[in-house]
Design a protein around this motif. Structure first.
Motif, PDB file in Angstrom:
ATOM      1  N   CYS A  66      61.090  20.956   5.781  1.00  0.00           N
ATOM      2  CA  CYS A  66      60.650  21.118   7.175  1.00  0.00           C
ATOM      3  C   CYS A  66      59.413  20.299   7.511  1.00  0.00           C
ATOM      4  CB  CYS A  66      60.374  22.593   7.468  1.00  0.00           C
ATOM      5  SG  CYS A  66      59.039  23.307   6.456  1.00  0.00           S
ATOM      6  N   GLY A  69      56.906  20.863  10.539  1.00  0.00           N
ATOM      7  CA  GLY A  69      57.556  21.756  11.497  1.00  0.00           C
ATOM      8  C   GLY A  69      57.920  21.091  12.800  1.00  0.00           C
ATOM      9  N   SER A  73      61.815  22.512  13.254  1.00  0.00           N
ATOM     10  CA  SER A  73      61.547  23.960  13.222  1.00  0.00           C
ATOM     11  C   SER A  73      61.082  24.445  14.587  1.00  0.00           C
ATOM     12  CB  SER A  73      60.492  24.287  12.162  1.00  0.00           C
ATOM     13  OG  SER A  73      61.006  24.152  10.856  1.00  0.00           O
ATOM     14  N   ALA A  77      63.005  27.209  16.895  1.00  0.00           N
ATOM     15  CA  ALA A  77      62.282  28.428  17.262  1.00  0.00           C
ATOM     16  C   ALA A  77      62.181  28.575  18.775  1.00  0.00           C
ATOM     17  CB  ALA A  77      60.895  28.421  16.628  1.00  0.00           C
ATOM     18  N   HIS A  82      65.901  32.117  14.650  1.00  0.00           N
ATOM     19  CA  HIS A  82      64.975  32.600  13.634  1.00  0.00           C
ATOM     20  C   HIS A  82      65.001  31.624  12.467  1.00  0.00           C
ATOM     21  CE1 HIS A  82      64.583  36.356  15.852  1.00  0.00           C
ATOM     22  NE2 HIS A  82      65.891  36.276  16.040  1.00  0.00           N
ATOM     23  N   VAL A  83      63.876  31.001  12.197  1.00  0.00           N
ATOM     24  CA  VAL A  83      63.818  29.847  11.313  1.00  0.00           C
ATOM     25  C   VAL A  83      63.104  30.193  10.008  1.00  0.00           C
ATOM     26  CG1 VAL A  83      63.024  27.455  11.087  1.00  0.00           C
ATOM     27  CG2 VAL A  83      63.725  28.334  13.330  1.00  0.00           C
ATOM     28  N   HIS A 104      58.822  33.472  15.413  1.00  0.00           N
ATOM     29  CA  HIS A 104      60.201  33.002  15.263  1.00  0.00           C
ATOM     30  C   HIS A 104      60.407  32.146  14.019  1.00  0.00           C
ATOM     31  CE1 HIS A 104      62.660  34.527  18.421  1.00  0.00           C
ATOM     32  NE2 HIS A 104      61.931  34.038  19.397  1.00  0.00           N
ATOM     33  N   ALA A 105      59.377  31.992  13.210  1.00  0.00           N
ATOM     34  CA  ALA A 105      59.513  31.094  12.067  1.00  0.00           C
ATOM     35  C   ALA A 105      58.694  31.593  10.881  1.00  0.00           C
ATOM     36  CB  ALA A 105      59.081  29.681  12.440  1.00  0.00           C
TER      37      ALA A 105
END
Length: 230
Positions: A66, A69, A73, A77, A82-83, A104-105
């Motif tokens: 990732c 991000g 990601s 998100a 949902h990461v 969310h991550a």
């Protein structure tokens, strides 16, 4: 050694994890300069958007390699998925935690070879997986097994967004932002076969020609494959 037994030993109880300390240290040092060197990620942005839109609302998605991000990601998100982002570099993960909303991550320092759905360190299963330029950091001998691991983490019908650089390379050292990293690649038809052999159906492909900004890396052809678990 048979293919099956070699796969079982790939990062599993019967075999040690590959030593990728050098790769992790290089990306720790590169840190925020990575996004400065790659300011225009058109192919990755488009592929990430396509994955985010193709998944059911609130899907669980794995982002392999990732990095900071950004963009993947964050895209996933912000789309309400949902990461779980994984990377070898603790420095990159620190940046990812700052760049992507925490509600969310989640980000974990984890080698792709250590990925398992079950067990004490299991990551569960996923509706989708993004693997943008992550598998090219592996020697060629490991890439088929890594793809099979990802296949096993996807729920039936799950989606894989995969990108590689088209190149006939195997664990070759290249200069990258003042450091040396090791990369592998395939020519296009060979990559297709490796992906299909891992159990994926290739739904579509895109190709981008890309020249990183302010680096000594030459222009490259980026291949993006949109795949479904077969």
């Amino acid at each position: 050694m048979s293919e099956a037994s070699e796969f079982e030993g790939y990062g599993g109880p019967s075999g040690p994890l590959p030593d990728r300390t050098g790769q992790a240290e290089a990306f720790d040092a590169i840190g925020r300069h990575y996004d400065e060197a790659f300011p225009h990620k058109d192919g990755q942005v488009a592929a990430g958007r396509r994955l985010a839109e193709a998944l059911p609302p609130g899907s669980r998605v794995l982002d392999v390699g990732c990095g900071t991000g950004v963009p993947t990601s964050r895209q996933l998100a912000e789309a309400g998925h949902h990461v779980l982002g994984i990377d070898l570099s603790s420095g990159m993960l620190d940046l990812a935690r700052k760049n992507v909303p925490a509600h969310h991550a989640e980000f974990r320092q984890l080698d792709v070879a250590a990925l398992r759905a079950e067990g004490p360190d299991g990551v569960g299963t996923f509706d989708g997986i993004a693997a943008f330029f992550a598998l090219l950091m592996l020697p060629r001998a490991e890439i088929p097994y890594a793809l099979r691991l990802l296949h096993g983490l996807l729920r039936p019908g799950g989606l894989l967004a995969l990108s590689m650089v088209e190149a006939d390379l195997d664990d070759a050292g290249i200069p990258f932002l003042g450091h040396t990293i090791r990369v592998s690649g395939y020519l296009r038809e060979e990559l297709r076969q490796v992906v299909r052999d891992a159990g994926f159906d290739i739904v579509d492909e895109d190709t981008y020609s890309y020249a990183p900004a302010s680096t000594d890396v030459p222009p490259e052809h980026q291949l993006f494959m949109h795949c479904r678990r077969g």
